[in-house]
Design a protein around this motif. Structure first.
Motif, PDB file in Angstrom:
ATOM      1  N   ASN A 150       0.828  -1.196   0.000  1.00 45.15           N
ATOM      2  CA  ASN A 150       0.000   0.000   0.000  1.00 45.15           C
ATOM      3  C   ASN A 150       0.875   1.264   0.000  1.00 45.15           C
ATOM      4  OD1 ASN A 150       0.651   0.786   2.654  1.00 45.15           O
ATOM      5  ND2 ASN A 150      -0.918  -0.574   3.489  1.00 45.15           N
ATOM      6  N   VAL A 151       0.248   2.382  -0.207  1.00 48.58           N
ATOM      7  CA  VAL A 151       1.011   3.623  -0.408  1.00 48.58           C
ATOM      8  C   VAL A 151       1.816   3.986   0.842  1.00 48.58           C
ATOM      9  CG1 VAL A 151       0.846   6.072  -0.990  1.00 48.58           C
ATOM     10  CG2 VAL A 151      -0.647   4.447  -2.116  1.00 48.58           C
ATOM     11  N   TYR A 152       1.200   3.822   2.026  1.00 45.67           N
ATOM     12  CA  TYR A 152       1.920   4.164   3.263  1.00 45.67           C
ATOM     13  C   TYR A 152       3.195   3.323   3.388  1.00 45.67           C
ATOM     14  CZ  TYR A 152       2.893   4.976   8.198  1.00 45.67           C
ATOM     15  OH  TYR A 152       3.505   5.303   9.387  1.00 45.67           O
ATOM     16  N   ASP A 153       3.063   2.037   3.097  1.00 45.63           N
ATOM     17  CA  ASP A 153       4.237   1.158   3.209  1.00 45.63           C
ATOM     18  C   ASP A 153       5.317   1.550   2.203  1.00 45.63           C
ATOM     19  OD1 ASP A 153       3.112  -0.213   5.280  1.00 45.63           O
ATOM     20  OD2 ASP A 153       2.349  -1.861   4.041  1.00 45.63           O
ATOM     21  N   ALA A 154       4.895   1.952   1.015  1.00 48.84           N
ATOM     22  CA  ALA A 154       5.877   2.370   0.002  1.00 48.84           C
ATOM     23  C   ALA A 154       6.589   3.650   0.458  1.00 48.84           C
ATOM     24  CB  ALA A 154       5.189   2.588  -1.342  1.00 48.84           C
ATOM     25  N   ILE A 155       5.826   4.566   1.031  1.00 44.36           N
ATOM     26  CA  ILE A 155       6.431   5.824   1.518  1.00 44.36           C
ATOM     27  C   ILE A 155       7.455   5.514   2.612  1.00 44.36           C
ATOM     28  CG2 ILE A 155       5.923   7.939   2.837  1.00 44.36           C
ATOM     29  CD1 ILE A 155       3.252   8.059   1.227  1.00 44.36           C
ATOM     30  N   LYS A 156       7.066   4.569   3.487  1.00 42.50           N
ATOM     31  CA  LYS A 156       7.947   4.208   4.608  1.00 42.50           C
ATOM     32  C   LYS A 156       9.191   3.449   4.130  1.00 42.50           C
ATOM     33  CE  LYS A 156       7.038   2.237   9.105  1.00 42.50           C
ATOM     34  NZ  LYS A 156       6.043   1.478   9.862  1.00 42.50           N
ATOM     35  N   ALA A 157       9.000   2.622   3.142  1.00 36.86           N
ATOM     36  CA  ALA A 157      10.114   1.776   2.666  1.00 36.86           C
ATOM     37  C   ALA A 157      11.093   2.543   1.783  1.00 36.86           C
ATOM     38  CB  ALA A 157       9.554   0.584   1.894  1.00 36.86           C
ATOM     39  N   ARG A 158      10.621   3.587   1.126  1.00 34.92           N
ATOM     40  CA  ARG A 158      11.503   4.293   0.184  1.00 34.92           C
ATOM     41  C   ARG A 158      12.657   4.960   0.905  1.00 34.92           C
ATOM     42  NH1 ARG A 158      13.540   8.683  -0.828  1.00 34.92           N
ATOM     43  NH2 ARG A 158      12.402   9.622   0.892  1.00 34.92           N
ATOM     44  N   ARG A 159      13.848   4.612   0.520  1.00 35.28           N
ATOM     45  CA  ARG A 159      15.025   5.326   1.004  1.00 35.28           C
ATOM     46  C   ARG A 159      15.937   5.566  -0.174  1.00 35.28           C
ATOM     47  NH1 ARG A 159      12.565   5.906   4.620  1.00 35.28           N
ATOM     48  NH2 ARG A 159      12.806   7.988   3.795  1.00 35.28           N
ATOM     49  N   THR A 160      16.668   6.658  -0.095  1.00 35.13           N
ATOM     50  CA  THR A 160      17.652   6.956  -1.124  1.00 35.13           C
ATOM     51  C   THR A 160      18.762   5.912  -1.087  1.00 35.13           C
ATOM     52  OG1 THR A 160      17.229   9.318  -1.110  1.00 35.13           O
ATOM     53  CG2 THR A 160      19.449   8.624  -1.759  1.00 35.13           C
ATOM     54  N   VAL A 161      19.097   5.399  -2.253  1.00 32.77           N
ATOM     55  CA  VAL A 161      20.194   4.435  -2.390  1.00 32.77           C
ATOM     56  C   VAL A 161      21.167   4.981  -3.424  1.00 32.77           C
ATOM     57  CG1 VAL A 161      20.663   2.165  -3.414  1.00 32.77           C
ATOM     58  CG2 VAL A 161      18.995   2.377  -1.572  1.00 32.77           C
ATOM     59  N   ARG A 162      22.447   4.806  -3.164  1.00 29.88           N
ATOM     60  CA  ARG A 162      23.467   5.357  -4.066  1.00 29.88           C
ATOM     61  C   ARG A 162      24.410   4.294  -4.603  1.00 29.88           C
ATOM     62  NH1 ARG A 162      22.703   8.856   0.260  1.00 29.88           N
ATOM     63  NH2 ARG A 162      21.826  10.885  -0.311  1.00 29.88           N
ATOM     64  N   LYS A 163      24.156   3.036  -4.291  1.00 32.58           N
ATOM     65  CA  LYS A 163      24.967   1.930  -4.834  1.00 32.58           C
ATOM     66  C   LYS A 163      24.005   0.914  -5.430  1.00 32.58           C
ATOM     67  CE  LYS A 163      28.517   2.616  -1.289  1.00 32.58           C
ATOM     68  NZ  LYS A 163      29.654   3.110  -2.050  1.00 32.58           N
ATOM     69  N   PHE A 164      24.305   0.510  -6.661  1.00 31.98           N
ATOM     70  CA  PHE A 164      23.337  -0.285  -7.420  1.00 31.98           C
ATOM     71  C   PHE A 164      23.980  -1.554  -7.973  1.00 31.98           C
ATOM     72  CE2 PHE A 164      22.112   4.143  -7.521  1.00 31.98           C
ATOM     73  CZ  PHE A 164      20.753   4.119  -7.252  1.00 31.98           C
ATOM     74  N   LEU A 206       8.086   6.397  -5.692  1.00 28.81           N
ATOM     75  CA  LEU A 206       7.189   5.476  -4.981  1.00 28.81           C
ATOM     76  C   LEU A 206       6.836   4.275  -5.842  1.00 28.81           C
ATOM     77  CD1 LEU A 206       4.944   7.997  -3.037  1.00 28.81           C
ATOM     78  CD2 LEU A 206       6.861   6.631  -2.198  1.00 28.81           C
ATOM     79  N   GLU A 207       6.617   4.499  -7.121  1.00 26.36           N
ATOM     80  CA  GLU A 207       6.352   3.362  -8.011  1.00 26.36           C
ATOM     81  C   GLU A 207       7.598   2.464  -8.092  1.00 26.36           C
ATOM     82  OE1 GLU A 207       3.798   2.031  -9.203  1.00 26.36           O
ATOM     83  OE2 GLU A 207       4.606   0.666 -10.719  1.00 26.36           O
ATOM     84  N   ALA A 208       8.776   3.062  -8.042  1.00 26.33           N
ATOM     85  CA  ALA A 208      10.012   2.280  -8.075  1.00 26.33           C
ATOM     86  C   ALA A 208      10.078   1.331  -6.873  1.00 26.33           C
ATOM     87  CB  ALA A 208      11.228   3.207  -8.097  1.00 26.33           C
ATOM     88  N   VAL A 209       9.637   1.796  -5.716  1.00 22.76           N
ATOM     89  CA  VAL A 209       9.618   0.928  -4.530  1.00 22.76           C
ATOM     90  C   VAL A 209       8.755  -0.294  -4.809  1.00 22.76           C
ATOM     91  CG1 VAL A 209       8.888   0.747  -2.108  1.00 22.76           C
ATOM     92  CG2 VAL A 209       9.991   2.839  -2.915  1.00 22.76           C
ATOM     93  N   GLU A 210       7.601  -0.056  -5.361  1.00 17.82           N
ATOM     94  CA  GLU A 210       6.672  -1.146  -5.700  1.00 17.82           C
ATOM     95  C   GLU A 210       7.327  -2.166  -6.632  1.00 17.82           C
ATOM     96  OE1 GLU A 210       3.224  -1.477  -4.917  1.00 17.82           O
ATOM     97  OE2 GLU A 210       3.158  -3.309  -6.121  1.00 17.82           O
ATOM     98  N   MET A 211       8.208  -1.691  -7.507  1.00 17.33           N
ATOM     99  CA  MET A 211       8.885  -2.562  -8.484  1.00 17.33           C
ATOM    100  C   MET A 211      10.143  -3.220  -7.929  1.00 17.33           C
ATOM    101  SD  MET A 211       8.911  -0.154 -11.846  1.00 17.33           S
ATOM    102  CE  MET A 211       7.471   0.134 -12.869  1.00 17.33           C
ATOM    103  N   GLY A 212      10.468  -2.939  -6.675  1.00 18.90           N
ATOM    104  CA  GLY A 212      11.703  -3.500  -6.111  1.00 18.90           C
ATOM    105  C   GLY A 212      12.945  -2.745  -6.542  1.00 18.90           C
ATOM    106  N   LEU A 213      12.737  -1.545  -7.050  1.00 18.63           N
ATOM    107  CA  LEU A 213      13.855  -0.711  -7.494  1.00 18.63           C
ATOM    108  C   LEU A 213      14.183   0.328  -6.431  1.00 18.63           C
ATOM    109  CD1 LEU A 213      12.593  -0.082 -11.126  1.00 18.63           C
ATOM    110  CD2 LEU A 213      14.630  -1.402 -10.492  1.00 18.63           C
ATOM    111  N   ALA A 214      15.389   0.874  -6.511  1.00 23.65           N
ATOM    112  CA  ALA A 214      15.775   1.966  -5.619  1.00 23.65           C
ATOM    113  C   ALA A 214      16.124   3.178  -6.466  1.00 23.65           C
ATOM    114  CB  ALA A 214      16.973   1.553  -4.770  1.00 23.65           C
ATOM    115  N   THR A 215      16.090   4.333  -5.818  1.00 19.87           N
ATOM    116  CA  THR A 215      16.311   5.578  -6.554  1.00 19.87           C
ATOM    117  C   THR A 215      17.192   6.527  -5.743  1.00 19.87           C
ATOM    118  OG1 THR A 215      14.265   6.445  -5.592  1.00 19.87           O
ATOM    119  CG2 THR A 215      14.118   5.513  -7.816  1.00 19.87           C
ATOM    120  N   CYS A 216      17.778   7.467  -6.442  1.00 19.79           N
ATOM    121  CA  CYS A 216      18.418   8.616  -5.794  1.00 19.79           C
ATOM    122  C   CYS A 216      18.052   9.860  -6.593  1.00 19.79           C
ATOM    123  CB  CYS A 216      19.927   8.453  -5.721  1.00 19.79           C
ATOM    124  SG  CYS A 216      20.726   9.827  -4.840  1.00 19.79           S
ATOM    125  N   TRP A 217      17.376  10.750  -5.930  1.00 18.60           N
ATOM    126  CA  TRP A 217      16.985  12.045  -6.517  1.00 18.60           C
ATOM    127  C   TRP A 217      18.232  12.918  -6.519  1.00 18.60           C
ATOM    128  CZ3 TRP A 217      11.960  14.747  -4.368  1.00 18.60           C
ATOM    129  CH2 TRP A 217      11.778  15.993  -4.982  1.00 18.60           C
TER     130      TRP A 217
END
Ligand SMILES: Cc1cc2nc3c(=O)[nH]c(=O)nc-3n(C[C@H](O)[C@H](O)[C@H](O)COP(=O)(O)O)c2cc1C
Length: 189
Positions: free
Chosen positions: A2-16, A111-122
């Motif tokens: 759900n959206v709350y869980d995605a918001i909570k799980a999203r963290r910036t990642v810098r190593k891929f 947030l969609e990236a979290v759902e896909m099992g991906l990580a991001t860095c803005w």
């Protein structure tokens, strides 16, 4: 998820991981940006997906990573295999104010990236002029941000903020610890 869980799980990642993100998934992220809220519904943004090896290599020197960490930039073998460049189109919105719209678009993508099992860095600490050249963009397009996208090769977690110390830090296991202010601190009653 759900959206709350995605918001909570999203963290910036810098190593891929050096694993390609399917083009289709990257396009779904752009589709999520397309559906963001936009002031006056102007939708002044364009997006460029970057997965070409030459462009990935050329862009890298123009990005600053992890200002609070001595050694926070991805090394060879840890760099992102994809970026999405967020571009403000002055032919749609002539005043050049794209910050808020870019934020809404990037947030949807993250947030969609979290759902896909991906990580991001803005990424905002970037050399926009150089990136504009590398991507051969037309004059009406301004680079606002890059979003690095990939499969995470680094752990990152939220921790309670001690005092006013906003600086994220690495612990012994190499996990990034990101201090967040408490609800008591931010919710004015
Ligand atoms: C507008 C903006 C610009 C950012 N620019 C960079 C950047 O240039 N380099 C970087 O490594 N991280 C950058 N970040 C990521 C932040 O450092 C990160 O969001 C913050 O430390 C909080 O961590 P979290 O995203 O895991 O909650 C940026 C974030 C935002 C919102």
């Amino acid at each position: 998820m759900n959206v709350y869980d995605a918001i909570k799980a999203r963290r910036t990642v810098r190593k891929f991981k050096q694993e390609r993100v399917p083009q289709k998934n990257l396009e779904i992220l752009v589709d999520c940006a397309r559906m963001a809220a936009y002031g006056a519904n102007m939708q002044p943004l364009k997006f460029r997906i970057i997965t070409n090896d030459n462009e990935l290599t050329e862009l890298f020197p123009y990005i600053k990573w992890a200002g609070y960490l001595a050694d926070g930039a991805p090394k060879e073998g840890e760099r992102p295999c994809a970026y999405i460049a967020v571009l403000g189109d002055t032919s749609v919105k002539s005043n050049g104010a794209f910050e808020t719209e870019s934020g809404a678009a990037v947030t949807n993508m993250m947030l969609e990236a979290v759902e896909m099992g991906l990580a991001t860095c803005w990424l905002g600490a970037i050399n926009r002029a150089e990136i504009h050249n590398i991507l051969s963009l037309s004059d009406n397009l301004q680079v606002t941000y890059l979003l690095a996208v990939g499969y995470p090769a680094q752990e990152s977690r939220m921790v309670d903020m001690q005092g006013n110390d906003v600086k994220y830090y690495l612990d012994e296991s190499g996990t990034v610890n990101v201090p967040k202010r408490s609800m008591e601190d931010i919710l004015i009653k």
